[in-house]
Write a protein that holds these residues in place. Sequence first.
Motif, PDB file in Angstrom:
ATOM      1  N   GLU A 275      -2.784   0.365 -10.506  1.00  0.00           N
ATOM      2  CA  GLU A 275      -3.666   1.546 -10.485  1.00  0.00           C
ATOM      3  C   GLU A 275      -5.034   1.183  -9.938  1.00  0.00           C
ATOM      4  O   GLU A 275      -5.621   1.921  -9.141  1.00  0.00           O
ATOM      5  CB  GLU A 275      -3.773   2.147 -11.881  1.00  0.00           C
ATOM      6  N   SER A 276      -5.537   0.017 -10.342  1.00  0.00           N
ATOM      7  CA  SER A 276      -6.833  -0.456  -9.848  1.00  0.00           C
ATOM      8  C   SER A 276      -6.780  -0.737  -8.346  1.00  0.00           C
ATOM      9  O   SER A 276      -7.686  -0.341  -7.592  1.00  0.00           O
ATOM     10  CB  SER A 276      -7.227  -1.720 -10.615  1.00  0.00           C
ATOM     11  N   GLN A 277      -5.710  -1.395  -7.903  1.00  0.00           N
ATOM     12  CA  GLN A 277      -5.546  -1.689  -6.473  1.00  0.00           C
ATOM     13  C   GLN A 277      -5.384  -0.401  -5.667  1.00  0.00           C
ATOM     14  O   GLN A 277      -5.876  -0.302  -4.554  1.00  0.00           O
ATOM     15  CB  GLN A 277      -4.349  -2.611  -6.244  1.00  0.00           C
ATOM     16  N   LEU A 278      -4.679   0.570  -6.232  1.00  0.00           N
ATOM     17  CA  LEU A 278      -4.516   1.861  -5.566  1.00  0.00           C
ATOM     18  C   LEU A 278      -5.877   2.520  -5.358  1.00  0.00           C
ATOM     19  O   LEU A 278      -6.164   3.032  -4.272  1.00  0.00           O
ATOM     20  CB  LEU A 278      -3.584   2.770  -6.364  1.00  0.00           C
TER      21      LEU A 278
ATOM     22  N   ALA B 215      11.922   3.697  -1.398  1.00  0.00           N
ATOM     23  CA  ALA B 215      12.329   3.186  -0.083  1.00  0.00           C
ATOM     24  C   ALA B 215      12.423   4.325   0.928  1.00  0.00           C
ATOM     25  O   ALA B 215      11.953   4.195   2.068  1.00  0.00           O
ATOM     26  CB  ALA B 215      13.662   2.446  -0.198  1.00  0.00           C
ATOM     27  N   GLU B 216      13.026   5.439   0.541  1.00  0.00           N
ATOM     28  CA  GLU B 216      13.152   6.583   1.448  1.00  0.00           C
ATOM     29  C   GLU B 216      11.788   7.146   1.815  1.00  0.00           C
ATOM     30  O   GLU B 216      11.521   7.439   2.982  1.00  0.00           O
ATOM     31  CB  GLU B 216      14.046   7.648   0.825  1.00  0.00           C
ATOM     32  N   ALA B 217      10.917   7.299   0.824  1.00  0.00           N
ATOM     33  CA  ALA B 217       9.585   7.850   1.090  1.00  0.00           C
ATOM     34  C   ALA B 217       8.751   6.918   1.962  1.00  0.00           C
ATOM     35  O   ALA B 217       7.959   7.370   2.789  1.00  0.00           O
ATOM     36  CB  ALA B 217       8.862   8.135  -0.224  1.00  0.00           C
TER      37      ALA B 217
ATOM     38  N   TRP C  22       0.836  -1.201   0.000  1.00  0.00           N
ATOM     39  CA  TRP C  22       0.000   0.000   0.000  1.00  0.00           C
ATOM     40  C   TRP C  22       0.870   1.252   0.000  1.00  0.00           C
ATOM     41  O   TRP C  22       0.601   2.202  -0.746  1.00  0.00           O
ATOM     42  CB  TRP C  22      -0.927  -0.038   1.220  1.00  0.00           C
ATOM     43  N   ARG C  23       1.922   1.258   0.803  1.00  0.00           N
ATOM     44  CA  ARG C  23       2.819   2.406   0.827  1.00  0.00           C
ATOM     45  C   ARG C  23       3.414   2.665  -0.552  1.00  0.00           C
ATOM     46  O   ARG C  23       3.461   3.801  -1.015  1.00  0.00           O
ATOM     47  CB  ARG C  23       3.957   2.196   1.826  1.00  0.00           C
ATOM     48  N   VAL C  24       3.871   1.593  -1.189  1.00  0.00           N
ATOM     49  CA  VAL C  24       4.462   1.742  -2.526  1.00  0.00           C
ATOM     50  C   VAL C  24       3.426   2.281  -3.502  1.00  0.00           C
ATOM     51  O   VAL C  24       3.710   3.217  -4.265  1.00  0.00           O
ATOM     52  CB  VAL C  24       5.047   0.398  -3.024  1.00  0.00           C
ATOM     53  N   LEU C  25       2.225   1.731  -3.479  1.00  0.00           N
ATOM     54  CA  LEU C  25       1.176   2.213  -4.384  1.00  0.00           C
ATOM     55  C   LEU C  25       0.853   3.680  -4.132  1.00  0.00           C
ATOM     56  O   LEU C  25       0.687   4.456  -5.088  1.00  0.00           O
ATOM     57  CB  LEU C  25      -0.089   1.354  -4.244  1.00  0.00           C
TER      58      LEU C  25
ATOM     59  N   LEU D 204       3.734   5.814  -5.503  1.00  0.00           N
ATOM     60  CA  LEU D 204       3.687   5.848  -6.969  1.00  0.00           C
ATOM     61  C   LEU D 204       2.441   6.578  -7.468  1.00  0.00           C
ATOM     62  O   LEU D 204       2.442   7.122  -8.569  1.00  0.00           O
ATOM     63  CB  LEU D 204       3.742   4.431  -7.537  1.00  0.00           C
ATOM     64  N   GLY D 205       1.402   6.594  -6.650  1.00  0.00           N
ATOM     65  CA  GLY D 205       0.192   7.337  -7.012  1.00  0.00           C
ATOM     66  C   GLY D 205       0.434   8.837  -7.097  1.00  0.00           C
ATOM     67  O   GLY D 205      -0.256   9.551  -7.824  1.00  0.00           O
ATOM     68  N   GLU D 206       1.434   9.323  -6.363  1.00  0.00           N
ATOM     69  CA  GLU D 206       1.807  10.740  -6.453  1.00  0.00           C
ATOM     70  C   GLU D 206       2.584  11.023  -7.729  1.00  0.00           C
ATOM     71  O   GLU D 206       2.400  12.044  -8.358  1.00  0.00           O
ATOM     72  CB  GLU D 206       2.687  11.141  -5.265  1.00  0.00           C
ATOM     73  N   ARG D 207       3.500  10.088  -8.066  1.00  0.00           N
ATOM     74  CA  ARG D 207       4.326  10.243  -9.269  1.00  0.00           C
ATOM     75  C   ARG D 207       4.904   8.891  -9.638  1.00  0.00           C
ATOM     76  O   ARG D 207       5.493   8.210  -8.807  1.00  0.00           O
ATOM     77  CB  ARG D 207       5.449  11.252  -9.038  1.00  0.00           C
ATOM     78  N   SER D 208       4.733   8.527 -10.893  1.00  0.00           N
ATOM     79  CA  SER D 208       5.227   7.245 -11.385  1.00  0.00           C
ATOM     80  C   SER D 208       5.783   7.479 -12.787  1.00  0.00           C
ATOM     81  O   SER D 208       5.153   8.201 -13.566  1.00  0.00           O
ATOM     82  CB  SER D 208       4.067   6.249 -11.434  1.00  0.00           C
ATOM     83  N   PRO D 209       6.953   6.945 -13.087  1.00  0.00           N
ATOM     84  CA  PRO D 209       7.782   6.050 -12.289  1.00  0.00           C
ATOM     85  C   PRO D 209       8.674   6.813 -11.311  1.00  0.00           C
ATOM     86  O   PRO D 209       8.853   8.032 -11.429  1.00  0.00           O
ATOM     87  CB  PRO D 209       8.636   5.336 -13.348  1.00  0.00           C
ATOM     88  N   ARG D 210       9.237   6.041 -10.401  1.00  0.00           N
ATOM     89  CA  ARG D 210      10.213   6.540  -9.431  1.00  0.00           C
ATOM     90  C   ARG D 210      11.298   5.491  -9.251  1.00  0.00           C
ATOM     91  O   ARG D 210      11.053   4.300  -9.433  1.00  0.00           O
ATOM     92  CB  ARG D 210       9.580   6.785  -8.062  1.00  0.00           C
ATOM     93  N   GLY D 211      12.450   5.958  -8.803  1.00  0.00           N
ATOM     94  CA  GLY D 211      13.530   5.035  -8.502  1.00  0.00           C
ATOM     95  C   GLY D 211      13.235   4.248  -7.238  1.00  0.00           C
ATOM     96  O   GLY D 211      12.567   4.749  -6.321  1.00  0.00           O
TER      97      GLY D 211
END
Length: 159
Positions: A111-114, A67-69, A49-52, A55-62
């Motif tokens: 995106e659907s799961q988010l 991990a930091e966020a 959920w955290r990862v989604l 990434l929901g704020e901005r995708s793609p990301r490193g």
Amino acid sequence: MDAFMSGNPGDSAFRVKRYPFYLLNRLVSRYNSIIDQRLRAIGLDIPSWRVLMILGERSPRGAREIAEAAVINLSTMTRIIQRMSAAGLVTTAASQDDARVTLVALAPLGESQLAQARQATAPVYAHLIEGLDPQDFEKLIVLLDSLHDNLEPLAPKAG
């Protein structure tokens, strides 16, 4: 009694319920137990959920940025991303600018799961902030950032 001393673990006036880290841990533990139940009902765990959400704020990301966020160490995050990729929630690719950087992007299923996760967790957030004055909420955000920033010089350096 000095307000700061009652929260200082090095002072004889120390009281657990005045210790900010106890209060923060108690809050996060309660919140996580509530949303964990809701997320599991839609097939997600809290790290995914955290990862989604990130990434929901901005995708793609490193991967390192994620991990930091997410406040998760990189090796653990790498395993989370691998698991999410295998489940079809995210895609990964080497950065064209730097092949050492793995870019992670939301896949259509992610995106659907988010969207489902937002629906599942939004009522908890609404209940959490119920009755809070918007200025108090803003002050809380500023105070939490200030506490974090005050610890920065004491944090171990990566290396």
